[in-house]
Design a protein around this motif. Structure first.
Motif, PDB file in Angstrom:
ATOM      1  N   TRP A 190     -18.343  29.056 -15.371  1.00 13.35           N
ATOM      2  CA  TRP A 190     -17.493  28.622 -14.258  1.00 13.35           C
ATOM      3  C   TRP A 190     -18.012  27.331 -13.632  1.00 13.35           C
ATOM      4  O   TRP A 190     -17.219  26.433 -13.318  1.00 13.35           O
ATOM      5  CB  TRP A 190     -17.437  29.726 -13.199  1.00 13.35           C
ATOM      6  N   ILE A 191     -19.316  27.238 -13.458  1.00 14.25           N
ATOM      7  CA  ILE A 191     -19.885  26.051 -12.798  1.00 14.25           C
ATOM      8  C   ILE A 191     -19.686  24.803 -13.647  1.00 14.25           C
ATOM      9  O   ILE A 191     -19.202  23.769 -13.163  1.00 14.25           O
ATOM     10  CB  ILE A 191     -21.380  26.273 -12.504  1.00 14.25           C
ATOM     11  N   ALA A 192     -20.046  24.885 -14.936  1.00 21.74           N
ATOM     12  CA  ALA A 192     -19.912  23.711 -15.807  1.00 21.74           C
ATOM     13  C   ALA A 192     -18.454  23.280 -15.934  1.00 21.74           C
ATOM     14  O   ALA A 192     -18.118  22.093 -15.791  1.00 21.74           O
ATOM     15  CB  ALA A 192     -20.499  24.018 -17.184  1.00 21.74           C
ATOM     16  N   SER A 193     -17.561  24.249 -16.188  1.00 22.12           N
ATOM     17  CA  SER A 193     -16.138  23.919 -16.340  1.00 22.12           C
ATOM     18  C   SER A 193     -15.562  23.381 -15.043  1.00 22.12           C
ATOM     19  O   SER A 193     -14.770  22.419 -15.041  1.00 22.12           O
ATOM     20  CB  SER A 193     -15.354  25.158 -16.785  1.00 22.12           C
ATOM     21  N   GLY A 194     -15.932  23.978 -13.926  1.00 24.21           N
ATOM     22  CA  GLY A 194     -15.407  23.532 -12.634  1.00 24.21           C
ATOM     23  C   GLY A 194     -15.870  22.142 -12.268  1.00 24.21           C
ATOM     24  O   GLY A 194     -15.085  21.318 -11.782  1.00 24.21           O
ATOM     25  N   VAL A 195     -17.157  21.857 -12.504  1.00 26.53           N
ATOM     26  CA  VAL A 195     -17.684  20.523 -12.170  1.00 26.53           C
ATOM     27  C   VAL A 195     -17.014  19.447 -13.019  1.00 26.53           C
ATOM     28  O   VAL A 195     -16.569  18.414 -12.511  1.00 26.53           O
ATOM     29  CB  VAL A 195     -19.212  20.489 -12.360  1.00 26.53           C
ATOM     30  N   LYS A 242     -21.769  32.840 -14.675  1.00 23.81           N
ATOM     31  CA  LYS A 242     -21.671  31.760 -13.684  1.00 23.81           C
ATOM     32  C   LYS A 242     -21.760  30.368 -14.315  1.00 23.81           C
ATOM     33  O   LYS A 242     -21.033  29.458 -13.902  1.00 23.81           O
ATOM     34  CB  LYS A 242     -22.745  31.936 -12.616  1.00 23.81           C
ATOM     35  N   PRO A 243     -22.655  30.134 -15.284  1.00 23.05           N
ATOM     36  CA  PRO A 243     -22.722  28.784 -15.880  1.00 23.05           C
ATOM     37  C   PRO A 243     -21.390  28.316 -16.458  1.00 23.05           C
ATOM     38  O   PRO A 243     -21.068  27.127 -16.398  1.00 23.05           O
ATOM     39  CB  PRO A 243     -23.786  28.939 -16.971  1.00 23.05           C
TER      40      PRO A 243
END
Length: 432
Positions: free
Chosen positions: A16-21, A13-14
């Protein structure tokens, strides 16, 4: 090997979250910065500088000296009081030529010397023969920016047409019932007596991109400096042994040479300053020598190009050194995202929302483009933007040095040293 398949990292999840943000924020910021600056230039226009020239010598009408040109300029100035979209600057023909030749005006409206006498002739006996139509001249200035020149042309044309209709009412009232005896063409002419002619107030050479070569040339300098900073930063890290260098299937790694953060930035900046001689030269060779861009004052253009690449590159190196990996995103926003809309090129600063006008005061591309415009279009005059360009580049260089070496010195004092890529790299470290 731990037996874990590499694609399992996609379950993290980190990641996806970091890249998405990061990518989402970048996409949103670029859309807001680019589209927001240009979505309604006419609506945001404020104090667009436009010249207003009364060269009319006047004429005697009914025993009184009349100067319709003075009436026109006065009425235009009064009509804009309280409405600040256009900043009408009353001046003579010599002054308007000088100001157009420095890019300080986006256009001008000129009342010719024979205007009153030509208008008066329409009410005389010659009116039946339809005498020559008097003219008001609208001057454009593409060298100051095609959109700004277009906005000024619309404003001056509208002002000239309004003035013509106002004068037409006076002429019609002056003739009174006698106008019924005039031919239909003459009556139409009396109602709208002045023709509006449009001329280029500061013509450019054919290979000047309609006034946009200065912007694109400056953009090339800034982008070259910013992207080169990323390359140089990586090469210096590789040379010091802090990172690998991948060349196709090959991975190269040098022995570690420990360096403080301040030393690393000093090395990178020195390399950037030296290579700016090469990059600035090649940008000029590509634009002028290969593509045939119209340019004069070539030694000055070369020196300015070299300095612009160096300052942009060192500024980007500072951001990379201070912020680390996110530094490239910060540099992209500073040198491209916020810079292009505020460069006073595609959209004049006077037609930008307030936030963008604030950014334009210090954004590097606007300062560099102003100096390039002065060199290419305005005979390298200092007050046409060249002096400001030099001063702001010097200020930017000093600010980058103070910020970069100040923050990195603090990192070093706090023991926030860089760590080698491999745990055993220090074993093979070469002596400093």
């Amino acid at each position: 090997m731990n037996g874990i398949h590499p694609f399992r990292v996609l379950r993290a999840k980190p990641l996806w979250i970091a890249s998405g943000v990061i990518t989402g924020v970048l996409a949103l910021l670029f859309a807001v910065l680019y589209v927001g600056a240009n979505i309604d230039p006419a609506g945001h226009m404020k104090n667009l500088p436009v010249g207003l020239v009364n060269a009319d010598k006047g004429a005697a009408v009914g025993g009184k000296q009349v100067n319709l040109g003075a009436q026109i300029t006065s009425s235009i100035k009064k009509s804009t009081v309280g409405g600040d979209k256009v900043d009408w600057k009353v001046m003579d023909e010599r002054e308007v030529k000088e100001e157009l030749g420095k890019g300080k005006l986006y256009g001008a409206l000129v009342v010719p010397a024979d205007f009153t006498s030509s208008v008066t002739a329409l009410t005389g006996t010659a009116a039946a023969e339809t005498p020559a139509r008097p003219a008001l001249t609208v001057l454009t200035n593409q060298s100051a920016g095609s959109l700004g020149s277009s906005l000024a042309r619309v404003a001056t044309t509208q002002a000239a047409e309004n003035a013509s209709h106002h004068i037409g009412k006076e002429l019609t009232a002056r003739i009174g019932p006698a106008q019924a005896k005039l031919p239909a063409a003459a009556r139409v002419l009396l109602a709208d007596p002045a023709a509006v002619t449009v001329k280029d107030g500061h013509p450019l050479d054919s290979h000047s991109g309609l006034g946009l070569t200065a912007f694109y040339y400056a953009l090339a300098l800034v982008v070259v400096g910013m992207l080169s900073a990323n390359v140089i930063s990586g090469q210096v890290d590789h040379a010091l042994g802090y990172t690998h260098n991948d060349l196709g299937p090959l991975r190269l790694h040098r022995p570690l040479i420990r360096a403080t953060r301040v030393q690393t930035l000093a090395i990178s900046s020195t390399l950037m300053a030296a290579l700016s001689l090469l990059m600035g030269t090649l940008v000029m060779v590509g634009a002028v020598g290969i593509m045939g861009m119209d340019a004069s004052h070539l030694p000055l253009l070369w020196l300015y190009s070299v300095c612009a690449v160096a300052v942009s590159g060192i500024g980007a190196l500072t951001l990379l050194a201070v912020f680390g990996t996110p530094g490239m995103l910060v540099a992209t926003l500073v040198f491209i995202g916020m810079a292009v809309p505020t460069a006073n090129a595609t959209t004049p600063i006077q037609a930008l929302p307030g936030f963008y006008r604030f950014l334009a005061e210090f954004e590097p591309l606007r300062q560099i483009a102003g100096g390039i415009r002065a060199i290419l279009y305005y005979g390298a005059q200092g007050d046409a933007g060249l002096t400001r360009g030099w001063v702001m580049m010097a200020v930017g260089l000093v600010a980058a040095a103070l910020f970069g070496f100040g923050v990195l010195g603090w990192y070093d004092r706090k023991g926030l040293h860089r760590v080698p890529a491999e745990t055993d790299a220090e074993k093979n470290a070469a002596p400093v």
